[in-house]
Write a protein that holds these residues in place. Structure first.
Motif, PDB file in Angstrom:
ATOM      1  N   GLU A 223      -1.985   6.098  -3.384  1.00  0.00           N
ATOM      2  CA  GLU A 223      -2.502   7.451  -3.561  1.00  0.00           C
ATOM      3  C   GLU A 223      -1.350   8.432  -3.753  1.00  0.00           C
ATOM      4  N   ILE A 224      -1.679   9.541  -4.396  1.00  0.00           N
ATOM      5  CA  ILE A 224      -0.728  10.614  -4.630  1.00  0.00           C
ATOM      6  C   ILE A 224      -1.239  11.871  -3.941  1.00  0.00           C
ATOM      7  N   ARG A 225      -0.377  12.518  -3.177  1.00  0.00           N
ATOM      8  CA  ARG A 225      -0.745  13.742  -2.478  1.00  0.00           C
ATOM      9  C   ARG A 225       0.151  14.896  -2.916  1.00  0.00           C
ATOM     10  N   VAL A 226      -0.428  16.082  -3.006  1.00  0.00           N
ATOM     11  CA  VAL A 226       0.374  17.296  -3.153  1.00  0.00           C
ATOM     12  C   VAL A 226       0.676  17.754  -1.733  1.00  0.00           C
ATOM     13  N   GLN A 227       1.872  17.418  -1.289  1.00  0.00           N
ATOM     14  CA  GLN A 227       2.208  17.589   0.122  1.00  0.00           C
ATOM     15  C   GLN A 227       3.718  17.669   0.290  1.00  0.00           C
ATOM     16  N   ASP A 228       4.168  18.526   1.173  1.00  0.00           N
ATOM     17  CA  ASP A 228       5.577  18.639   1.528  1.00  0.00           C
ATOM     18  C   ASP A 228       5.912  17.576   2.581  1.00  0.00           C
ATOM     19  N   TYR A 229       7.152  17.111   2.573  1.00  0.00           N
ATOM     20  CA  TYR A 229       7.528  16.078   3.544  1.00  0.00           C
ATOM     21  C   TYR A 229       7.353  16.559   4.980  1.00  0.00           C
ATOM     22  N   ARG A 230       7.403  17.872   5.187  1.00  0.00           N
ATOM     23  CA  ARG A 230       7.245  18.428   6.537  1.00  0.00           C
ATOM     24  C   ARG A 230       5.789  18.435   6.996  1.00  0.00           C
ATOM     25  N   GLU A 231       4.885  18.065   6.108  1.00  0.00           N
ATOM     26  CA  GLU A 231       3.460  18.098   6.433  1.00  0.00           C
ATOM     27  C   GLU A 231       2.856  16.702   6.647  1.00  0.00           C
TER      28      GLU A 231
ATOM     29  N   THR B 294       0.877  -1.164   0.000  1.00  0.00           N
ATOM     30  CA  THR B 294       0.000   0.000   0.000  1.00  0.00           C
ATOM     31  C   THR B 294       0.913   1.212   0.000  1.00  0.00           C
ATOM     32  N   ALA B 295       0.783   2.087  -0.976  1.00  0.00           N
ATOM     33  CA  ALA B 295       1.779   3.138  -1.182  1.00  0.00           C
ATOM     34  C   ALA B 295       1.170   4.530  -1.149  1.00  0.00           C
ATOM     35  N   VAL B 296       1.955   5.461  -0.651  1.00  0.00           N
ATOM     36  CA  VAL B 296       1.621   6.881  -0.671  1.00  0.00           C
ATOM     37  C   VAL B 296       2.782   7.610  -1.332  1.00  0.00           C
ATOM     38  N   GLY B 297       2.482   8.396  -2.350  1.00  0.00           N
ATOM     39  CA  GLY B 297       3.504   9.223  -2.988  1.00  0.00           C
ATOM     40  C   GLY B 297       3.193  10.686  -2.744  1.00  0.00           C
ATOM     41  N   ILE B 298       4.211  11.471  -2.402  1.00  0.00           N
ATOM     42  CA  ILE B 298       3.986  12.900  -2.191  1.00  0.00           C
ATOM     43  C   ILE B 298       4.882  13.705  -3.129  1.00  0.00           C
ATOM     44  N   THR B 299       4.340  14.816  -3.614  1.00  0.00           N
ATOM     45  CA  THR B 299       5.077  15.760  -4.447  1.00  0.00           C
ATOM     46  C   THR B 299       4.481  17.135  -4.205  1.00  0.00           C
ATOM     47  N   ILE B 300       5.249  18.185  -4.453  1.00  0.00           N
ATOM     48  CA  ILE B 300       4.677  19.530  -4.364  1.00  0.00           C
ATOM     49  C   ILE B 300       4.531  20.141  -5.755  1.00  0.00           C
TER      50      ILE B 300
END
Length: 439
Positions: free
Chosen positions: A254-262, A226-232
């Motif tokens: 899922e893919i999120r528009v998110q900073d690693y600090r969030e 189960t994977a989560v990918g984040i990018t800004i």
């Protein structure tokens, strides 16, 4: 009257120690310099004005992006010759005045005057529009990092597809065979990372800086995680979501528009960070390492795939050049691999494996340049002619930097050990690289 090429050659010989690495062709069609090999084409006087107002790397870069300078012949050979002759480019207008003063002190006042006369108008040209706008706020703040990422990545998914090919992977490939295609080498890299992380069905993976979703899709589809990918990058996220849907993986990734600090939904069984840490910066790297450590379960593995620089002898920090900072990776930073490993250890990780892939990145970049050169006209149409020129120059120069061991790239595998000190790792490296259950 002496032709323009010879006048330019006389101006260049003094700072380069009396020899020209390339033949010069000036705007009037005249040529000067050593015969054979690639030719530096100076299309207009504006190129010289750019160098007088911003000497060194940035002035040259602006002239290249604007089309005031070009290379007729092999770009790699031209860059090798040029940087071999001028390894330390001047970077300030004061340096230009010093160079002109040197001409005067050696009895060549006429050449100093000619440099100004040959440039034509004294008015400095405006920078090409592809140059990053002036950045605001604290270095590596959330807002400033988003602006930097937008400049580099949100230039059109079709543009990147032309360069990267169907894999849409923008990091060093892994060439297991000299006959492998770029696609095969990128798949091999993703699989190598999955095996190093020991991914198994049912585990939870976080991919930090997921780009166009290749790692998330590969891990979910082939390893059952189960994977989560984040990018800004908004454009990357839109592409990655479509990619997951097409692979039938939207129910477990899922893919999120998110900073690693969030990120606040740890812990994860494994974390990958592939070609993202170069954007973190030295002022934030310890906080980045602390965040990755906090987000992992005890016994979880973290794979950091990152470009590195060679340490300076005097200990001064590495700074990317002005051209790269203004046109390619605003606020990007590189660190020696030893520094990166040390900070990870300070954050509580145990570093278990380090693999250098320097030669692999040189070959990857040459493949990207070949893709761009085949589709140069289309790349210019998809973005701008200037941006296509930026990418061609920066990727070719980077390929040479990897080949000449001026920069490297490394995969560092680190573990958050259990309270008892158990790393839950295979006993040998061979077993590490053969581990991992395919879904």
């Amino acid at each position: 009257m002496t032709d323009a090429a010879e006048r330019l050659a006389r101006l260049v010989r003094t700072p380069l120690g009396g020899s020209l690495p390339l033949r010069i062709r000036a705007w009037d069609g005249s040529e000067a310099g050593p015969p054979g090999g690639p030719v530096l084409v100076v299309r207009n006087r504006r190129a010289l004005r750019r160098l007088l107002w911003k000497p060194g790397e940035l002035g040259l870069g602006r002239a290249w992006v604007a089309g005031d300078l070009d290379i007729d012949g092999d770009l790699y050979e031209a860059l090798s010759r040029f940087f071999g002759a001028a390894p330390n480019l001047t970077t300030t207008r004061r340096d230009t005045l010093r160079a002109l003063a040197a001409l005067r002190d050696t009895g060549n006042l006429r050449l100093a005057v000619e440099a100004l006369r040959l440039a034509g108008s004294p008015v400095p040209p405006a920078p090409p529009r592809e140059e990053a706008r002036r950045r605001r706020g604290r270095l590596h703040s959330l807002r400033r990092d988003r602006e930097a990422i937008t400049h580099h990545y949100d230039v059109g998914n079709d543009f990147y597809s032309l360069i990267l090919g169907p894999s849409m992977v923008y990091s060093c490939a892994y060439w297991e065979s000299p006959h492998a295609t770029l696609e095969e080498a990128q798949t091999a890299k993703l699989d190598l990372i999955c095996r190093k992380l020991g991914l198994r069905p049912g585990q939870r993976l976080l991919d930090v800086g997921c780009g166009w979703g290749a790692m998330v899709t590969h891990a979910a589809e082939r390893y059952g995680v189960t994977a989560v990918g984040i990018t800004i990058s908004e454009e990357q996220a839109a592409f990655a979501r479509k990619r997951l849907a097409a692979a039938g993986c939207s129910d477990r990734a899922e893919i999120r528009v998110q900073d690693y600090r969030e990120i606040e939904d740890g812990p994860y069984d494994a974390i990958s960070s592939i070609g993202m840490a170069e954007h973190v910066g030295s002022v934030q790297f310890r906080a980045y390492a602390d965040t990755m450590h906090k987000l992992l379960k005890p016994g979880g593995r973290f794979l950091n795939h990152q470009i590195s620089c060679r340490p300076h002898v005097d200990g001064t920090p590495y700074r990317i050049g002005e051209f790269m900072d203004r046109y390619v990776f605003p606020d990007g930073e590189l660190a020696p691999v030893g520094t990166t490993a040390s900070v990870l250890e300070e954050a509580g990780f145990e570093v278990r494996d380090v693999e250098a892939l320097r030669e692999h990145y040189a070959r990857t970049l040459r493949a990207w340049v070949a893709n761009l050169e085949r589709g140069q006209a289309e790349a210019a149409r998809l973005t701008t002619p200037g941006r296509a020129r930026v990418w061609r120059l920066y990727m070719a120069a980077s390929a040479l930097a990897f080949e000449q061991n001026r920069i490297g790239v490394n995969q560092i595998l680190a573990v958050r050990t259990t309270p008892a000190g158990n790393a839950k790792m295979p006993p040998t490296r061979q077993q590490l690289l053969t581990a991992g259950a395919m879904a």
